[in-house]
Scaffold this motif. Structure first.
Motif, mmCIF file in Angstrom:
data_model
loop_
_atom_site.group_PDB
_atom_site.id
_atom_site.type_symbol
_atom_site.label_atom_id
_atom_site.label_comp_id
_atom_site.label_asym_id
_atom_site.label_seq_id
_atom_site.Cartn_x
_atom_site.Cartn_y
_atom_site.Cartn_z
ATOM 1 N N ARG A 178 6.708 -7.238 15.036
ATOM 2 C CA ARG A 178 6.164 -5.821 15.059
ATOM 3 C C ARG A 178 5.090 -5.840 16.051
ATOM 4 O O ARG A 178 5.244 -4.799 16.886
ATOM 5 C CB ARG A 178 5.423 -5.730 13.901
ATOM 6 C CG ARG A 178 4.983 -4.283 13.398
ATOM 7 C CD ARG A 178 4.311 -4.002 12.097
ATOM 8 N NE ARG A 178 4.064 -2.765 11.749
ATOM 9 C CZ ARG A 178 4.861 -1.825 11.368
ATOM 10 N NH1 ARG A 178 6.078 -1.801 11.349
ATOM 11 N NH2 ARG A 178 4.420 -0.556 11.118
ATOM 12 N N LYS A 188 9.522 -6.431 7.662
ATOM 13 C CA LYS A 188 8.275 -6.190 8.119
ATOM 14 C C LYS A 188 7.382 -7.380 7.905
ATOM 15 O O LYS A 188 6.311 -7.352 8.435
ATOM 16 C CB LYS A 188 7.745 -4.708 7.361
ATOM 17 C CG LYS A 188 6.466 -4.403 8.060
ATOM 18 C CD LYS A 188 6.150 -3.090 7.771
ATOM 19 C CE LYS A 188 4.740 -2.429 8.114
ATOM 20 N NZ LYS A 188 4.631 -1.044 7.664
ATOM 21 N N ASN A 223 7.566 7.812 14.574
ATOM 22 C CA ASN A 223 6.837 6.523 14.168
ATOM 23 C C ASN A 223 7.971 5.900 13.103
ATOM 24 O O ASN A 223 8.383 6.422 12.171
ATOM 25 C CB ASN A 223 5.749 7.142 13.070
ATOM 26 C CG ASN A 223 5.000 5.828 12.688
ATOM 27 O OD1 ASN A 223 5.547 4.766 12.102
ATOM 28 N ND2 ASN A 223 3.665 5.917 12.568
ATOM 29 N N CYS A 233 10.122 7.646 9.044
ATOM 30 C CA CYS A 233 11.105 7.170 7.987
ATOM 31 C C CYS A 233 10.848 5.756 7.674
ATOM 32 O O CYS A 233 10.095 5.129 8.389
ATOM 33 C CB CYS A 233 12.447 7.413 8.602
ATOM 34 S SG CYS A 233 13.110 6.237 9.929
ATOM 35 N N TYR A 289 0.843 -1.253 0.133
ATOM 36 C CA TYR A 289 0.086 -0.067 0.050
ATOM 37 C C TYR A 289 0.873 1.415 -0.077
ATOM 38 O O TYR A 289 0.387 2.402 -0.076
ATOM 39 C CB TYR A 289 -0.791 -0.136 1.339
ATOM 40 C CG TYR A 289 -0.038 -0.342 2.648
ATOM 41 C CD1 TYR A 289 0.599 0.363 3.132
ATOM 42 C CD2 TYR A 289 -0.059 -1.860 2.902
ATOM 43 C CE1 TYR A 289 1.423 -0.063 4.319
ATOM 44 C CE2 TYR A 289 0.656 -2.043 3.979
ATOM 45 C CZ TYR A 289 1.313 -1.183 4.697
ATOM 46 O OH TYR A 289 1.840 -1.761 5.978
ATOM 47 N N PHE A 317 2.266 1.053 14.005
ATOM 48 C CA PHE A 317 0.909 0.584 13.720
ATOM 49 C C PHE A 317 1.106 -0.817 13.271
ATOM 50 O O PHE A 317 1.840 -1.147 12.487
ATOM 51 C CB PHE A 317 0.280 1.375 12.434
ATOM 52 C CG PHE A 317 0.341 3.072 12.720
ATOM 53 C CD1 PHE A 317 0.041 3.629 13.911
ATOM 54 C CD2 PHE A 317 0.489 3.888 11.516
ATOM 55 C CE1 PHE A 317 0.096 4.969 14.183
ATOM 56 C CE2 PHE A 317 0.274 5.408 11.767
ATOM 57 C CZ PHE A 317 0.039 5.762 13.165
ATOM 58 N N GLN A 376 4.911 9.457 0.415
ATOM 59 C CA GLN A 376 4.403 8.212 0.824
ATOM 60 C C GLN A 376 3.007 7.865 0.300
ATOM 61 O O GLN A 376 2.516 6.609 -0.246
ATOM 62 C CB GLN A 376 4.494 8.293 2.248
ATOM 63 C CG GLN A 376 4.270 6.665 2.796
ATOM 64 C CD GLN A 376 3.878 6.516 4.148
ATOM 65 O OE1 GLN A 376 3.670 7.683 4.942
ATOM 66 N NE2 GLN A 376 4.114 5.393 4.683
ATOM 67 N N ARG A 431 -4.753 5.705 1.526
ATOM 68 C CA ARG A 431 -5.044 6.755 0.636
ATOM 69 C C ARG A 431 -4.249 6.139 -0.607
ATOM 70 O O ARG A 431 -3.064 5.308 -0.516
ATOM 71 C CB ARG A 431 -4.202 8.005 1.118
ATOM 72 C CG ARG A 431 -4.667 8.574 2.533
ATOM 73 C CD ARG A 431 -6.121 9.462 1.906
ATOM 74 N NE ARG A 431 -5.555 10.472 1.055
ATOM 75 C CZ ARG A 431 -6.431 10.916 0.122
ATOM 76 N NH1 ARG A 431 -7.730 10.415 0.065
ATOM 77 N NH2 ARG A 431 -6.218 11.672 -1.052
ATOM 78 N N ARG A 463 -4.533 12.643 6.133
ATOM 79 C CA ARG A 463 -5.168 11.892 5.104
ATOM 80 C C ARG A 463 -6.474 12.111 5.029
ATOM 81 O O ARG A 463 -6.991 11.484 3.730
ATOM 82 C CB ARG A 463 -4.978 10.415 5.783
ATOM 83 C CG ARG A 463 -3.625 9.977 5.719
ATOM 84 C CD ARG A 463 -3.518 8.492 6.577
ATOM 85 N NE ARG A 463 -2.223 7.968 6.563
ATOM 86 C CZ ARG A 463 -1.463 7.955 7.668
ATOM 87 N NH1 ARG A 463 -1.665 8.924 8.427
ATOM 88 N NH2 ARG A 463 -0.202 7.519 7.859
ATOM 89 N N GLU A 473 -0.995 -2.236 11.378
ATOM 90 C CA GLU A 473 -1.269 -2.177 9.843
ATOM 91 C C GLU A 473 -2.415 -2.819 9.860
ATOM 92 O O GLU A 473 -3.762 -2.568 9.536
ATOM 93 C CB GLU A 473 -0.415 -2.460 8.753
ATOM 94 C CG GLU A 473 1.092 -1.901 9.036
ATOM 95 C CD GLU A 473 1.158 -0.531 8.814
ATOM 96 O OE1 GLU A 473 0.220 0.210 9.099
ATOM 97 O OE2 GLU A 473 2.446 0.051 8.794
#
Ligand code: SAM
Ligand code: SF4
Length: 456
Positions: A211, A205, A164, A133, A94, A187, A345, A268, A308, A189
């Motif tokens: 995570r 990730k 973050n 980042c 995403y 997050f 991003q 987004r 967003r 996600e």
């Protein structure tokens, strides 16, 4: 604990199924009970997530507004994101920064360049930054982040830096703690393992468990202020919201501290994204429901809304339970000096400047706050929560919001914003009952008018 027990998918699905069967009376009782702002159980939150009836939804929104007003008053904390790098070795489908996006203009800022960005943000009138980042072991390692944080604290009048970033080992969290970050935000996600796997095909990730357990390592390193959230639109929002609440409850049980903030990023469009469409689109009504359910379930947890979201919706969400917003944001490294769309991003939606945003916030009866006092007085983690639950936090927050907003008006605001802001401050001063606090606040306002800064 086994991570499958931290986020127990079967239990979430079961609770949502049971939630569907609740009658209208039961739903209304839960909404009524929430007005005591003692929070709600996962079972109750699951029931609220199933609301479809328009009248009942209105009741839910009313209660969210009530709790927001009682606990946070009309204050809205404002911050700006600062992207230090868009280099990334992960491949989150995403995200515009994913390694497979060969078109992206990649850049990692040096500490000096980060300071330039921080100064540009400061000159808009901000005092709080969220540093962000990508994850690239060669470019965005822990020293990249800590050097950036230290350089900004040293060279710009930025008073709180939240971060973050990717999950890290305890030793690295200790370094983050040592440079004095505010909140560490991460997050998950999506908490749904199968979807997580699809969305994160390669890179570090891809490890869901590493995570999920990041916050525990942060605690071990002494960071007790953390923010969580799900990227809304990747999977069924009801599942992900309930899972976020389950994660929060797990942390609260373990450390007696829930999340300081929950963010509500909604997916987004991103240049170079690997998704052709949003897998589980969320409409505005559902988005409002999500915010309201968070507000009722965790009354003392801040809710963060970013750019967003579109201007028209952001304005409505302010009263519904949101307590922090970003404004005037750029999502590419170096973006405050040069806006390069091919380095972003994702596309932001609300393009209004901070100055414009301040006018809107005031027009709607909210008081903008640039306050960073709690963090600097070590009121974080459990200490913050206890104070918040006692409602004593108001005694600090209201005058501090007024003073930090005043500072902004004196130094940075346009004439129109000044006019609206001064009126707002007058109204807010009237609300301070304690005579001594009021006198002191008036004295400090005078000192700020004479050029003093940072009085709290
Ligand atoms: N790279 C680190 C990571 O992924 O944890 C840190 C920051 S990442 C740049 C910040 C957040 O942006 C992600 O956690 C994700 O939720 C969000 N994000 C990524 N792509 C997005 C998109 N297309 N729309 C909205 N939010 C997005
Ligand atoms: Fe990299 Fe974070 Fe974007 Fe994933 S969300 S590609 S980790 S910057």
């Amino acid at each position: 604990m086994n991570t499958h027990e931290i986020i127990n998918e079967e239990k979430i699905e079961h609770l949502l199924e049971v939630g569907k069967k609740a009658g209208k009376e039961e739903v209304l009782d839960i909404i009524e009970k929430a007005r005591d702002y003692d929070g709600l159980t996962l079972e109750e939150a699951a029931i609220l997530l199933q609301i479809e009836d328009k009248d009942v939804l209105e009741k839910l929104f009313d209660t969210a507004r009530f709790i927001k007003e009682e606990i946070y008053g009309n204050r809205i904390v404002i911050f700006a994101p600062l992207y230090t790098s868009n280099e990334c070795t992960n491949n989150c489908l995403y995200c515009g920064f994913r390694v497979a996006n060969k078109e992206l203009h990649r850049r990692t800022l040096s500490p000096d360049e980060v300071v330039q960005e921080a100064k540009a943000i400061e000159h808009q009138g901000h005092k709080r930054i969220l540093m962000v980042c990508g994850e690239d072991p060669k470019k965005t390692h822990i020293n990249h982040i800590t050097d950036a944080v230290s350089a900004v604290y040293k060279n710009a009048d930025i008073r709180r830096i939240n971060v973050n970033a990717a999950p890290m080992p305890v030793e690295d969290f200790k370094k983050l703690k040592a440079v004095g970050i505010g909140t560490f935000q991460i997050f998950q996600e999506t908490y749904h393992r199968e979807t997580y796997k699809k969305m994160h095909p390669t890179g570090f990730k891809a490890d869901y468990d590493y995570r999920l357990t990041a916050i525990e390592r942060a605690f071990e390193a002494g960071i007790d202020d953390f923010g969580i959230g799900a990227l809304l639109g990747l999977y069924d929002y009801k599942f992900d919201v309930l899972a976020t609440l389950m994660h929060s409850q797990y942390m609260d049980d373990l450390y007696n501290v829930g999340p300081h903030t929950i963010s509500v990023p909604r997916l987004r469009p991103a240049l170079g994204s690997g998704l052709e469409e949003t897998p589980y689109p969320i409409n505005d009504e559902e988005f409002k429901k999500i915010i309201a359910v968070y507000r009722l379930t965790l009354p003392y947890t801040g809710i963060i809304l970013s750019t967003r979201e579109a201007a028209y919706l952001r304005d409505e969400l302010l009263s519904l339970g949101v307590s922090q917003i970003s404004a005037g944001s750029r999502t590419n490294p170096g973006g405050y000096e040069e806006d390069d769309r091919e380095a972003t991003q994702f596309e932001t939606s609300d393009e209004r400047s901070l100055d414009e945003m301040l006018q809107v916030v005031c027009e709607q009866g909210h008081l903008p706050s640039f306050c960073t006092a709690c963090y600097r007085a070590n009121r974080t983690g459990e200490a913050f929560m206890e104070l918040a639950k006692d409602a004593h936090i108001h005694e600090f927050c209201q005058p501090n919001a007024i003073l930090t907003f005043k500072e902004n008006l004196v130094q940075f605001a346009s004439d129109q914003t000044k006019e609206k802001g001064e009126k707002m401050i007058e109204k807010e001063l009237e609300k301070i009952d304690d005579k001594k606090v009021k006198e002191e606040t008036l004295k400090r306002i005078k000192r700020i008018e004479e050029g003093e800064k940072d009085l709290y």
